[in-house]
Design a protein around this motif. Sequence first.
Motif, PDB file in Angstrom:
ATOM      1  N   ARG A  45       0.873  -1.179   0.000  1.00 49.75           N
ATOM      2  CA  ARG A  45       0.000   0.000   0.000  1.00 49.75           C
ATOM      3  C   ARG A  45       0.904   1.220   0.000  1.00 49.75           C
ATOM      4  O   ARG A  45       2.116   1.114   0.103  1.00 49.75           O
ATOM      5  CB  ARG A  45      -1.035  -0.014   1.143  1.00 49.75           C
ATOM      6  CG  ARG A  45      -0.692  -0.707   2.406  1.00 49.75           C
ATOM      7  CD  ARG A  45       0.443  -0.127   3.162  1.00 49.75           C
ATOM      8  NE  ARG A  45       0.302   1.305   3.316  1.00 49.75           N
ATOM      9  CZ  ARG A  45       1.265   2.156   3.561  1.00 49.75           C
ATOM     10  NH1 ARG A  45       2.513   1.717   3.670  1.00 49.75           N
ATOM     11  NH2 ARG A  45       1.052   3.442   3.691  1.00 49.75           N
ATOM     12  N   GLY A  46       0.256   2.417  -0.117  1.00 51.16           N
ATOM     13  CA  GLY A  46       1.033   3.641  -0.267  1.00 51.16           C
ATOM     14  C   GLY A  46       1.090   3.980  -1.753  1.00 51.16           C
ATOM     15  O   GLY A  46       1.341   3.103  -2.591  1.00 51.16           O
ATOM     16  N   ALA A  47       0.863   5.259  -2.071  1.00 49.27           N
ATOM     17  CA  ALA A  47       0.642   5.647  -3.472  1.00 49.27           C
ATOM     18  C   ALA A  47       1.768   5.224  -4.420  1.00 49.27           C
ATOM     19  O   ALA A  47       1.516   4.530  -5.416  1.00 49.27           O
ATOM     20  CB  ALA A  47       0.383   7.153  -3.544  1.00 49.27           C
ATOM     21  N   ARG A  88      -7.437   0.122  -6.827  1.00 47.64           N
ATOM     22  CA  ARG A  88      -7.719   1.164  -5.819  1.00 47.64           C
ATOM     23  C   ARG A  88      -7.901   2.506  -6.556  1.00 47.64           C
ATOM     24  O   ARG A  88      -7.135   2.804  -7.465  1.00 47.64           O
ATOM     25  CB  ARG A  88      -6.587   1.243  -4.785  1.00 47.64           C
ATOM     26  CG  ARG A  88      -6.415  -0.072  -3.984  1.00 47.64           C
ATOM     27  CD  ARG A  88      -5.509   0.098  -2.794  1.00 47.64           C
ATOM     28  NE  ARG A  88      -6.117   0.925  -1.767  1.00 47.64           N
ATOM     29  CZ  ARG A  88      -5.441   1.433  -0.732  1.00 47.64           C
ATOM     30  NH1 ARG A  88      -4.143   1.194  -0.608  1.00 47.64           N
ATOM     31  NH2 ARG A  88      -6.045   2.184   0.166  1.00 47.64           N
ATOM     32  N   CYS A 154      -0.415   8.258   9.029  1.00 44.41           N
ATOM     33  CA  CYS A 154      -0.345   7.104   8.131  1.00 44.41           C
ATOM     34  C   CYS A 154       1.106   6.696   7.940  1.00 44.41           C
ATOM     35  O   CYS A 154       1.956   6.958   8.802  1.00 44.41           O
ATOM     36  CB  CYS A 154      -1.031   7.405   6.800  1.00 44.41           C
ATOM     37  SG  CYS A 154      -1.286   5.936   5.763  1.00 44.41           S
ATOM     38  N   ALA A 160       5.858   2.646   1.788  1.00 36.87           N
ATOM     39  CA  ALA A 160       4.793   3.191   0.928  1.00 36.87           C
ATOM     40  C   ALA A 160       5.350   3.529  -0.446  1.00 36.87           C
ATOM     41  O   ALA A 160       4.618   4.040  -1.300  1.00 36.87           O
ATOM     42  CB  ALA A 160       4.201   4.439   1.579  1.00 36.87           C
ATOM     43  N   THR A 166       8.519   9.316   1.234  1.00 39.20           N
ATOM     44  CA  THR A 166       8.269  10.714   0.862  1.00 39.20           C
ATOM     45  C   THR A 166       8.336  11.565   2.137  1.00 39.20           C
ATOM     46  O   THR A 166       9.367  12.177   2.415  1.00 39.20           O
ATOM     47  CB  THR A 166       6.920  10.849   0.136  1.00 39.20           C
ATOM     48  OG1 THR A 166       5.872  10.355   0.979  1.00 39.20           O
ATOM     49  CG2 THR A 166       6.924  10.081  -1.175  1.00 39.20           C
ATOM     50  N   GLN A 193      -1.819   2.093   9.936  1.00 41.11           N
ATOM     51  CA  GLN A 193      -0.529   2.179   9.228  1.00 41.11           C
ATOM     52  C   GLN A 193       0.522   2.890  10.079  1.00 41.11           C
ATOM     53  O   GLN A 193       1.715   2.583   9.987  1.00 41.11           O
ATOM     54  CB  GLN A 193      -0.686   2.945   7.910  1.00 41.11           C
ATOM     55  CG  GLN A 193      -1.429   2.211   6.818  1.00 41.11           C
ATOM     56  CD  GLN A 193      -2.903   2.539   6.808  1.00 41.11           C
ATOM     57  OE1 GLN A 193      -3.483   2.882   7.838  1.00 41.11           O
ATOM     58  NE2 GLN A 193      -3.530   2.432   5.660  1.00 41.11           N
ATOM     59  N   ALA A 233       0.976  12.057   0.217  1.00 42.92           N
ATOM     60  CA  ALA A 233      -0.263  12.361  -0.512  1.00 42.92           C
ATOM     61  C   ALA A 233      -0.575  11.235  -1.480  1.00 42.92           C
ATOM     62  O   ALA A 233       0.328  10.543  -1.965  1.00 42.92           O
ATOM     63  CB  ALA A 233      -0.114  13.664  -1.285  1.00 42.92           C
ATOM     64  N   ASP A 234      -1.859  11.077  -1.743  1.00 50.15           N
ATOM     65  CA  ASP A 234      -2.304  10.099  -2.738  1.00 50.15           C
ATOM     66  C   ASP A 234      -2.660  10.753  -4.056  1.00 50.15           C
ATOM     67  O   ASP A 234      -2.593  10.139  -5.111  1.00 50.15           O
ATOM     68  CB  ASP A 234      -3.480   9.297  -2.200  1.00 50.15           C
ATOM     69  CG  ASP A 234      -3.000   8.385  -1.084  1.00 50.15           C
ATOM     70  OD1 ASP A 234      -2.937   8.852   0.077  1.00 50.15           O
ATOM     71  OD2 ASP A 234      -2.614   7.245  -1.381  1.00 50.15           O
ATOM     72  N   ASN A 244      -5.156  12.507   1.141  1.00 48.86           N
ATOM     73  CA  ASN A 244      -4.241  11.623   1.870  1.00 48.86           C
ATOM     74  C   ASN A 244      -5.090  10.807   2.845  1.00 48.86           C
ATOM     75  O   ASN A 244      -6.323  10.955   2.898  1.00 48.86           O
ATOM     76  CB  ASN A 244      -3.153  12.445   2.588  1.00 48.86           C
ATOM     77  CG  ASN A 244      -2.058  11.549   3.152  1.00 48.86           C
ATOM     78  OD1 ASN A 244      -1.526  10.693   2.448  1.00 48.86           O
ATOM     79  ND2 ASN A 244      -1.719  11.724   4.418  1.00 48.86           N
ATOM     80  N   LYS A 245      -4.454   9.969   3.604  1.00 49.61           N
ATOM     81  CA  LYS A 245      -5.147   9.052   4.508  1.00 49.61           C
ATOM     82  C   LYS A 245      -6.178   9.769   5.384  1.00 49.61           C
ATOM     83  O   LYS A 245      -5.943  10.871   5.863  1.00 49.61           O
ATOM     84  CB  LYS A 245      -4.086   8.365   5.385  1.00 49.61           C
ATOM     85  CG  LYS A 245      -4.594   7.357   6.379  1.00 49.61           C
ATOM     86  CD  LYS A 245      -5.490   6.296   5.777  1.00 49.61           C
ATOM     87  CE  LYS A 245      -4.859   5.550   4.622  1.00 49.61           C
ATOM     88  NZ  LYS A 245      -5.865   4.806   3.807  1.00 49.61           N
ATOM     89  N   PHE A 311      -9.713   7.863   2.642  1.00 48.79           N
ATOM     90  CA  PHE A 311      -8.935   9.091   2.431  1.00 48.79           C
ATOM     91  C   PHE A 311      -9.822  10.300   2.706  1.00 48.79           C
ATOM     92  O   PHE A 311     -11.046  10.196   2.678  1.00 48.79           O
ATOM     93  CB  PHE A 311      -8.423   9.151   0.976  1.00 48.79           C
ATOM     94  CG  PHE A 311      -7.543   7.973   0.630  1.00 48.79           C
ATOM     95  CD1 PHE A 311      -6.192   7.986   0.933  1.00 48.79           C
ATOM     96  CD2 PHE A 311      -8.081   6.831   0.045  1.00 48.79           C
ATOM     97  CE1 PHE A 311      -5.393   6.887   0.661  1.00 48.79           C
ATOM     98  CE2 PHE A 311      -7.291   5.724  -0.233  1.00 48.79           C
ATOM     99  CZ  PHE A 311      -5.943   5.760   0.073  1.00 48.79           C
TER     100      PHE A 311
HETATM  101  O1  MRU Z   1      -4.420   3.139   2.237  1.00 51.69           O
HETATM  102  P1  MRU Z   1      -2.949   3.350   2.101  1.00 51.69           P
HETATM  103  O2  MRU Z   1      -2.156   2.741   3.211  1.00 51.69           O
HETATM  104  O3  MRU Z   1      -2.446   2.966   0.728  1.00 51.69           O
HETATM  105  O4  MRU Z   1      -2.767   4.933   2.224  1.00 51.69           O
HETATM  106  C1  MRU Z   1      -1.487   5.480   2.155  1.00 51.69           C
HETATM  107  C2  MRU Z   1      -1.450   6.934   2.363  1.00 51.69           C
HETATM  108  O5  MRU Z   1      -2.460   7.579   2.543  1.00 51.69           O
HETATM  109  C3  MRU Z   1      -0.116   7.583   2.270  1.00 51.69           C
HETATM  110  O6  MRU Z   1      -0.027   8.662   3.159  1.00 51.69           O
HETATM  111  C4  MRU Z   1       0.080   8.084   0.840  1.00 51.69           C
HETATM  112  O7  MRU Z   1      -0.136   7.053  -0.076  1.00 51.69           O
HETATM  113  C5  MRU Z   1       1.433   8.643   0.613  1.00 51.69           C
HETATM  114  S1  MRU Z   1       2.642   7.378   0.551  1.00 51.69           S
HETATM  115  C6  MRU Z   1       4.136   8.000   0.137  1.00 51.69           C
END
Ligand code: MRU
Length: 342
Positions: A45-47, A88, A154, A160, A166, A193, A233-234, A244-245, A311
């Motif tokens: 997980r993580g963008a 996702r 998160c 991530a 990041t 997380q 950030a996503d 973001n989360k 998010f």
């Molecule tokens: O649901 P997740 O665990 O994939 O969410 C992750 C986040 O919200 C992170 O903060 C985001 O992806 C940035 S990761 C560098």
Amino acid sequence: MYHTIKWLGDGVSMLDQRLLPAKEVYTIYKNHKDVATAIREMVIRGAPAIGIAAAMGIALAAKTSAAKTFDSFKAELNAAADLQAATRPTAVNLFWAVERMKKIIADGASVEELTGRLEKEAEAILEEDIAINRAMGKNGARFFSDGDTVMTHCNAGALATGGYGTALGVIRAAVEEGKKIKVFACETRPYLQGARITAWELQKDGIPVTLITDNMAGHFMKSGEIKKIIVGADRVAENGDTANKIGTYSHAVLAKEHGIPFYVAAPISTLDPSTKNGAAIPIEERGIEEVAYIQGVQIAPEGIFIRNPSFDVTPAKYITAIITEKGVIENVAQNGIRHLQR
Ligand code: MRU
């Protein structure tokens, strides 16, 4: 040393993040369908990390294809790319990586050539991501001073991303510059997380980390203990609104109230000029069991209504600066992301 994701030539190795911190288990995925399932089920997980996984999934689809003609081979690859993209909805890095792979599929010349190029591209996306995070760290470290206590939400760390992270990459860079930084990690309900992953990562690095529950953040902002906040950030919309989360938005509003700088660290691939503002960002709603259960223990009565948006969107006006590998966007509300696009 642990890894988030690794290309093995005939498979993809991923650390199963669902099992952290209790167990460090690596699973090898041999086909693209299992990679898509791993993304959907939060093995990874993580963008940026899910973008890398999707790219490797598509490369695996090429390696394992039994297609008889080049046209059917390409059709299979495009279907595999669409399957990865459907895992996702919020993190735009996933679609960015899939598009990058689809461009290669579109101008491939033969099965062998295309298979080789897709493999190279997936590996390049991973390698570039680590370099991008290091550059982002260098660009952002100046905002953090010796002695700062920094809160994060998160996990925007090595796990991530391809590595380094990041938001945690910026903290790591500040620490590498010799600054003493303490981190407050919010536990990040419902998926935890922060407690399970961020605390694990920082402890391994020897960076002092204090775990707090999400609802303690306001208290520590008011008491003056938290000096700065940095999150990942996503997706960042054209006007600077940032997904973001879940829980990030509340921290940002409270940060403004207490005069605490609120930074977002994100690669350019997270900036999405095709999404005008935060209202246009699709927000993933995940299964209610993530809220009703903690580590298999039921904590809410059976049959009640539960919501689980994964998010939220922080309006640009609450963001002090967006730190990227290509530079820093200040005055986010006025500038949006115009001068730093892909
Ligand atoms: O649901 P997740 O665990 O994939 O969410 C992750 C986040 O919200 C992170 O903060 C985001 O992806 C940035 S990761 C560098």
